[in-house]
Scaffold this active site. Structure first.
Site, PDB file in Angstrom:
ATOM      1  N   LYS A 142       2.591  11.600  -3.648  1.00  9.84           N
ATOM      2  CA  LYS A 142       1.568  10.861  -4.392  1.00  9.84           C
ATOM      3  C   LYS A 142       0.545  11.836  -4.994  1.00  9.84           C
ATOM      4  O   LYS A 142      -0.147  11.510  -5.933  1.00  9.84           O
ATOM      5  CB  LYS A 142       0.894   9.873  -3.430  1.00  9.84           C
ATOM      6  CG  LYS A 142       0.035   8.844  -4.116  1.00  9.84           C
ATOM      7  CD  LYS A 142      -0.416   7.825  -3.098  1.00  9.84           C
ATOM      8  CE  LYS A 142      -1.547   6.983  -3.588  1.00  9.84           C
ATOM      9  NZ  LYS A 142      -2.030   6.072  -2.542  1.00  9.84           N
TER      10      LYS A 142
ATOM     11  N   ASP B  14     -12.805   5.263   1.567  1.00  8.89           N
ATOM     12  CA  ASP B  14     -11.366   5.318   1.791  1.00  8.89           C
ATOM     13  C   ASP B  14     -10.890   6.775   1.787  1.00  8.89           C
ATOM     14  O   ASP B  14     -10.715   7.380   0.732  1.00  8.89           O
ATOM     15  CB  ASP B  14     -10.668   4.505   0.680  1.00  8.89           C
ATOM     16  CG  ASP B  14      -9.152   4.483   0.827  1.00  8.89           C
ATOM     17  OD1 ASP B  14      -8.634   5.137   1.736  1.00  8.89           O
ATOM     18  OD2 ASP B  14      -8.500   3.785   0.022  1.00  8.89           O
TER      19      ASP B  14
ATOM     20  N   ASP C  46       0.883  -1.167   0.000  1.00  8.88           N
ATOM     21  CA  ASP C  46       0.000   0.000   0.000  1.00  8.88           C
ATOM     22  C   ASP C  46       0.923   1.221   0.000  1.00  8.88           C
ATOM     23  O   ASP C  46       1.534   1.548   1.021  1.00  8.88           O
ATOM     24  CB  ASP C  46      -0.884  -0.038   1.261  1.00  8.88           C
ATOM     25  CG  ASP C  46      -1.699   1.238   1.450  1.00  8.88           C
ATOM     26  OD1 ASP C  46      -1.679   2.102   0.556  1.00  8.88           O
ATOM     27  OD2 ASP C  46      -2.359   1.357   2.498  1.00  8.88           O
TER      28      ASP C  46
ATOM     29  N   GLU D  20      -7.087   0.551  -4.316  1.00  8.45           N
ATOM     30  CA  GLU D  20      -7.052   0.446  -2.857  1.00  8.45           C
ATOM     31  C   GLU D  20      -8.383  -0.041  -2.265  1.00  8.45           C
ATOM     32  O   GLU D  20      -8.383  -0.958  -1.441  1.00  8.45           O
ATOM     33  CB  GLU D  20      -6.650   1.807  -2.253  1.00  8.45           C
ATOM     34  CG  GLU D  20      -5.173   2.095  -2.485  1.00  8.45           C
ATOM     35  CD  GLU D  20      -4.791   3.556  -2.386  1.00  8.45           C
ATOM     36  OE1 GLU D  20      -5.625   4.378  -1.970  1.00  8.45           O
ATOM     37  OE2 GLU D  20      -3.646   3.875  -2.742  1.00  8.45           O
TER      38      GLU D  20
END
Ligand code: AMP
Length: 598
Positions: free
Chosen positions: A71, A194, A9, A172
């Site tokens: 990211k 999420d 992850d 994810e």
């Protein structure tokens, strides 16, 4: 020998690695003993790379050479508004790369975003290999479901630079659903909410005895914990400016301290009704007086600062339900993923919205890596107990006359998939067709992301509308797109693999891979040398004591003293483990000789 594959992850704020060992998925602790590793990279004064907790600890004193939240930048172009926003808020330098891409600067060197991610991946890879004690090459890396092709490609490039064989990129929320779904056999419709450090994703899935069918997925790649932190930072900057008429935003070190304090306050407010924020000596006034920042922030105040962000997530949930053709009442369970879901306001808003309390017994920080590891293990051993039916997150198509976006593969199409549409020539004697491949959700072509542009030529000159060209979009299981244009008269084809949209050339990837591998090899050598040197130090001490306590013949005494001198000087800069080992051997032999002759 058991083979292993990693589930990684790669988060905006934290990253996490898992494997399946003896049939059980488990998170591997990093070198500092923590189960998650901050996605922070720094270059220290010595030129050494610092990753994770080590990088975080020195972030205040080395603010301009410490990068995080990358990211949010990966796979984007320098002109993207999101990148421009990051340039205003992040304390390190963000510059344009050679392909209009984004690079970050540390210690006068420019790094591409995949290189930064590769450093984090290499660290996780290393802790996993150290734990297992043998090489592991394969991995599944997770990405936000809403990542576009360029962001996915850039993540694959990061894996390549880190020397990993990326078996698959999975979303994810889907990974989280796998981890959750393996605990239940019931047929259920679930929502995976999420909210991580940088991105928000919502997926609706139907799970039934090992089949994971994603019904819809959507999100915002620029909505996450960082935005919540920024609200606290803005609030504190304003308070300080009001009191002292000084703008803290101009001071990178002060901003770094504020960022750390804001995130801590946010996390503490998940438990406490109010927190005190104290940042002594944050500035000096024009007359040289030290200025401190002291503030109290209550949970209510904080919730007011961020309520619009929470509401934004709910609006996106509404879209996900509509896309999946279900209502709140059809949702059996909500799985919360991402550290931000620990915030009470988020939990309350989600419970109210879905009319159900979120699933218990799920660790929001670990569930994604666990799901990725389960999937990686199944792929590796070909024992597919789980079937994954994921979807495309965004519409895919081409630009057509009038500047419009013509969708060929609509979002939420199950992947892998192949969709075709036939176009005809639009004017007489047209011999070529310019094809602009787009991904996005806007009806105006220009508002979407351009994945590729190519010209399909060699069409027979004929009146408009006579020659047909078929355009096919193939999307593979990683969500990566290939486009084919085919002249239906001659069957001539032009296939464009949209494999380089991450903005790095193959040469650059090869060079970055080599630099990373060389760095890791030299680090390993250095570590080995330091270990041998530590051992050698004890031997030298033992030999010194023997020389002092034994009367030795001159020849032996002179040999031993020369040996001690050589070893002492070699230990001053231990970089050659081989040489140190030879010296260590010689010293051990000398010790035996003296002990035996005594
Ligand atoms: P992730 O990307 O899943 O690692 O999520 C990281 C984000 O969750 C960061 O913005 C953290 O500050 C935030 N976070 C972690 N723990 C908490 C907490 N207890 N309360 C609120 N936010 C948290």
């Amino acid at each position: 020998m058991t083979e292993y594959a990693l589930g990684i992850d790669l988060g905006t704020t934290n990253s996490c690695v898992a494997i399946v060992e003896n049939g059980k998925p488990m998170i591997i602790a990093n070198k500092s003993g923590y189960l998650t590793t901050p996605s922070i990279v720094a270059i220290a004064e010595s030129g050494k790379r610092l990753i994770g907790q080590l990088a975080k600890r020195q972030a205040i004193t080395n603010a301009t050479n410490t990068v995080y939240s990358t990211k949010r930048l990966i796979g984007r172009s320098i002109g993207d508004p999101e990148v421009q926003e990051c340039m205003n808020t992040l304390p390190f330098e963000i510059v344009e790369g050679p392909h209009e891409d984004v690079r970050v600067k540390m210690k006068d060197k420019l790094y591409s975003l995949p290189e930064i991610s590769a450093m984090i991946l290499s660290e996780l890879h290393q802790v996993a290999e150290d734990y297992i004690g043998e090489p592991i090459n394969q991995a599944i890396i997770t990405v936000p479901a809403y990542f576009n092709d360029a962001q996915r490609q850039a993540t694959i490039d990061a894996g390549k630079i880190a020397g990993l064989d990326v078996m698959r990129i999975i979303n994810e929320p889907t990974a989280a659903a796998i981890a959750y779904g393996t605990q239940t056999k019931k047929r259920q419709t679930i929502a995976v909410f999420d909210l991580g450090g940088g991105t928000f994703d919502i997926s609706i899935l139907a799970i039934d005895d090992g089949v994971f069918n994603v019904l819809s997925t959507t999100g915002d790649t620029f909505l996450g914990g960082e935005d919540f932190d920024n609200r606290i930072i803005e609030h504190l900057v304003l308070l300080f400016a009001r009191e002292h008429n000084i703008d803290l935003r101009e001071d990178p070190m002060a901003m770094q301290r504020l960022k750390i304090a804001a995130e801590k306050a946010k996390c503490d407010l998940s438990q406490l009704p109010s927190v005190e924020i104290n940042l002594p000596f944050i500035q000096t006034s024009s007359d040289g007086t030290a200025l401190h920042l002291n503030a109290i922030l209550t949970r209510d105040e904080f919730e007011n600062l961020v309520i619009d962000l929470v509401k934004r997530t709910l609006k996106i949930c509404q879209v996900a339900l509509m896309d999946a053709n279900v209502t709140q009442n059809d949702i059996d369970e909500v799985v919360l993923v991402g550290g931000m879901t620990r915030m009470p306001l988020v939990q309350m808003a989600v419970s109210e919205f879905f009319h159900t309390n979120p699933a218990k017994n799920i660790n929001p920080d670990e569930v994604v890596a666990i799901g990725a590891a389960i999937q990686a293990d199944e792929l590796l051993h070909q024992g597919m107990q789980h079937i994954l039916l994921d979807v495309t997150p965004l519409d895919l198509g081409i630009a057509v006359h009038g500047g419009n976006f013509f969708v060929i593969t609509p979002k939420n199409t199950t992947i892998p998939c192949s969709n075709s549409t036939v176009f005809t020539t639009s004017f007489d004697n047209q011999t070529s067709l310019k094809i602009v491949v787009l991904q996005g959700e806007h009806t105006v072509a220009n508002d979407n992301q351009v994945l590729a542009e190519f010209t399909f030529s060699g069409i027979r000159p004929a009146p408009a509308g006579e020659v047909d060209v078929e355009i096919t979009f193939d999307v593979d299981a990683d969500g990566i797109v290939n486009v084919t244009a085919r002249d239906l008269e001659t069957q001539k084809e032009h296939v464009v693999s949209i494999s380089r949209s991450s903005n790095l050339t193959q040469e650059e990837i090869d060079r970055m891979f080599k630099e990373n591998a060389d760095y890791l090899a030299s680090e390993k050598l250095g570590e080995e040398a330091r270990n041998v040197a530590a051992h050698l130090k004890n031997d030298v001490q033992a030999l010194r004591t023997l020389v002092q306590t034994h009367s030795l013949p001159d020849s032996i005494s002179s040999y031993v003293l020369t040996l001690i001198k050589k070893a002492t000087s070699a230990m001053e800069s231990p970089d050659d483990p081989q040489m140190l080992k030879v010296l260590s051997n010689d010293i051990e032999n000398a010790i035996h000789l003296i002990e035996e002759s005594a």
